[in-house]
Design a protein around this motif. Structure first.
Motif: not given
Length: 194
Positions: A166-194
């Motif tokens: 969600a944070m990645g989507d919000a950042l991407q929608a506001s044009g903050q693409y680099d920050d969005a990418s890091s949040k998406y990576l954190q989402a992937l990391d959470k998926q791998a550990t849950n």
């Protein structure tokens, strides 16, 4: 899988064996019709008839018919069946979720908004309605709300990948693409550990 590997005869044999076990299964019947080359419209009609004949619970029947309408690309039938299901079980989280998503995708925010509180009370998103509130704000173009709710999600539910997505989507929608990418990576990391 057999069909994908061009083993049509093997697929037919597997299907025949499966139909012996579950002769009225709508999914198997649809697959049989697809293998036999029937048209999409004929298959959808056949599946609808099978659901009506085999699904005895009225609520479950309406939900299955709504799913079939989605697969068939018939939004009006989807809505009709979802409303019928809601009339049968007005507080069911599955139907409220589907109606919310339907109206949100259609851009009918005035019709989606009334579902926010009931879904939050049911805790259907397991985040006390915050994921619904986020989706609503983002879809509506209210980036301030979407960003605030996404921040709340990662603060209150940091263990959920959906919070970081969600944070990645919000950042991407506001044009903050680099920050969005890091949040998406954190989402992937959470998926791998849950």
């Amino acid at each position: 899988l057999q069909l994908e590997n061009n083993k049509k005869e093997d697929a037919k044999q597997t299907l025949v064996e499966s139909l012996k076990i579950k002769p009225k299964d709508p999914t198997l019947i649809l697959l049989q019709e697809a293998i036999n080359g029937e048209s999409q419209a004929a298959m959808a009609k056949s599946a609808e008839q099978q659901i009506k004949e085999t699904v005895t619970d009225p609520f479950a029947r309406e939900m299955r018919l709504a799913d079939l309408a989605v697969a068939d690309g018939n939004q009006q039938d989807q809505l009709t069946h979802l409303k019928a299901a809601q009339a049968l079980r007005p507080n069911d989280g599955h139907v409220l979720d589907q109606l919310f998503r339907y109206y949100l995708a259609a851009g009918q925010f005035d019709l989606a908004q009334p579902f926010l509180d009931p879904l939050a009370k049911l805790d259907f998103d397991q985040a006390h309605g915050l994921l619904y509130k986020f989706r609503f704000g983002l879809q509506k173009g209210d980036l301030t709300t979407a960003m605030a709710v996404a921040q709340q999600l990662i603060t209150e539910y940091p263990e959920f990948s959906e919070s970081w997505e969600a944070m990645g989507d919000a950042l991407q929608a506001s044009g903050q693409y680099d920050d969005a990418s890091s949040k998406y990576l954190q989402a992937l990391d959470k998926q791998a550990t849950n």
